[in-house]
Design an enzyme around this catalytic site. Structure first.
Site, PDB file in Angstrom:
ATOM      1  N   LYS A   1       0.826  -1.210   0.000  1.00  0.00           N
ATOM      2  CA  LYS A   1       0.000   0.000   0.000  1.00  0.00           C
ATOM      3  C   LYS A   1       0.862   1.263   0.000  1.00  0.00           C
ATOM      4  O   LYS A   1       0.461   2.290  -0.547  1.00  0.00           O
ATOM      5  CB  LYS A   1      -0.955  -0.011   1.194  1.00  0.00           C
TER       6      LYS A   1
ATOM      7  N   LYS B   1      -7.214 -11.703  -9.403  1.00  0.00           N
ATOM      8  CA  LYS B   1      -8.527 -11.881  -8.785  1.00  0.00           C
ATOM      9  C   LYS B   1      -9.442 -10.694  -9.089  1.00  0.00           C
ATOM     10  O   LYS B   1      -8.969  -9.564  -9.186  1.00  0.00           O
ATOM     11  CB  LYS B   1      -8.333 -12.003  -7.263  1.00  0.00           C
TER      12      LYS B   1
ATOM     13  N   LYS C   1     -12.684  -5.430  -5.887  1.00  0.00           N
ATOM     14  CA  LYS C   1     -13.643  -4.337  -5.719  1.00  0.00           C
ATOM     15  C   LYS C   1     -13.011  -2.976  -5.968  1.00  0.00           C
ATOM     16  O   LYS C   1     -13.712  -1.989  -6.129  1.00  0.00           O
ATOM     17  CB  LYS C   1     -14.257  -4.376  -4.313  1.00  0.00           C
TER      18      LYS C   1
END
Length: 337
Positions: A117, A199, A202
């Site tokens: 991150k 994957k 969202k």
């Protein structure tokens, strides 16, 4: 006797930093409703975790309520599960601070998610991004859960939580229950429709290969029609994750929503090619998601009901959390009010 009658406690939280996807639903959420028969389940919208990355306040509020409504629409009955918003239970922040003081700098700096991150948010590498595993430990330990459902990306954080329990209990006695990782029964692992190597996420942009629970049927069909398949000139529908990952992903989705086996799917589309197969998968997904979307939209319009759910959930969660926090405060030497 009471211990024998007590259900085991399970806890899980998801950040409302994006829309719930078809991947989230087929891989995890649709299996959660059945857990309430076996476990005392706590599910929370992790809005405090979401702000380690800058959020639009109006969007964060909307997504938090939408996520709650979608959970209910997916079968999480508020009468059988404790559903709440993290920031409504102040004990999370309070225990989070305490556990910061029992988390070692070296442990936190080794967290791979912090490294990932930080690389993605170089202009906002804040203290919360570094210490949020301690808050996650607080999220877990407040409810003294027996099990924590854990995906591959969160194993490190649960290991840190267990280290904190060992350290804290080693100093102050038996304060926290040692949580066990709960490996859910394998749900469908759904990949991106445009990049079957990653994957379905969202956080992807809407133009990429995701489908969300709130998408309208037209958009869902558009996403499936543009899904990546492969360069096989015969265009045959065959399950081969190595050679045909795009087709295999579509077959996984179709199998998950229809209950058909891969052999049955291969037979169904034998000789028909991708032009028939992709819309068929899209239509099957539309029909599975339609009642969820309709119910979530109905719930979102019933603001009084939704408010009653998160208020009641916060009240129940606060009661359990306060018992743990009082015990911690007493052990570390804080004067009780």
């Amino acid at each position: 006797m009471e211990e024998m009658l007590r259900k085991k406690v399970m806890l899980s939280g998801i950040k409302p930093s994006g829309d719930l996807t078809l991947g989230s639903y087929l891989g995890a959420v649709r299996h959660w409703a059945a857990r309430a028969e076996e476990f005392d389940c706590y599910y929370f919208m992790a809005d405090m975790h979401a702000i380690t990355v800058r959020q639009d306040p109006a969007v964060l509020r909307r997504r938090t309520l939408e996520q709650l409504a979608q959970y209910i629409a997916c079968g999480l009955n508020p009468e059988k599960n404790t559903l709440f918003i993290q920031s409504h239970v102040h004990q999370h922040a309070e225990l989070g601070w305490v556990l910061n003081c029992y988390s070692m700098f070296g442990e936190l700096s080794r967290m791979t998610q912090f490294k990932d991150k930080s690389a993605k948010n170089v202009d906002n590498i804040n203290g919360g991004l570094f210490t949020y595993p301690s808050l996650m430990a607080a999220d877990i330990l407040l409810y003294q859960p027996d099990y924590v459902p854990v995906g591959e990306d969160q194993k490190q954080h649960v290991e840190l939580t267990r280290n904190i329990v060992q350290r804290f209990n080693g100093i102050y006695g038996d304060v926290f229950k040692m949580p066990e990782p709960y490996i859910p029964k394998v749900g469908a692992r759904i990949m991106s429709l445009t990049n079957p190597a990653s994957k379905m996420s969202k956080s992807e942009d809407q133009d990429t290969g995701r489908v969300t629970l709130m998408d309208d049927p037209t958009l869902i069909m558009k996403q499936f029609k543009r899904a990546i398949t492969d360069s096989d000139t015969q265009r045959c529908v065959r399950y081969d994750p190595e050679e045909k990952p795009g087709v295999a992903n579509l077959m996984t989705i179709y199998a998950a929503v229809t209950g058909k086996s891969y052999q049955e799917i291969e037979a169904e589309f034998d000789g028909q090619g991708y032009g028939m197969f992709k819309p068929a998968v899209g239509e099957a997904v539309v029909e599975v998601l339609r009642p969820i979307r309709d119910e979530a939209q109905r719930i979102l319009k019933d603001k009084a009901y939704l408010e009653s759910v998160y208020r009641n959930g916060a009240e129940k969660a606060s009661y359990a959390a306060e018992r743990t926090l009082r015990k911690v405060y007493k052990k570390i030497g804080f004067i009780s009010q």
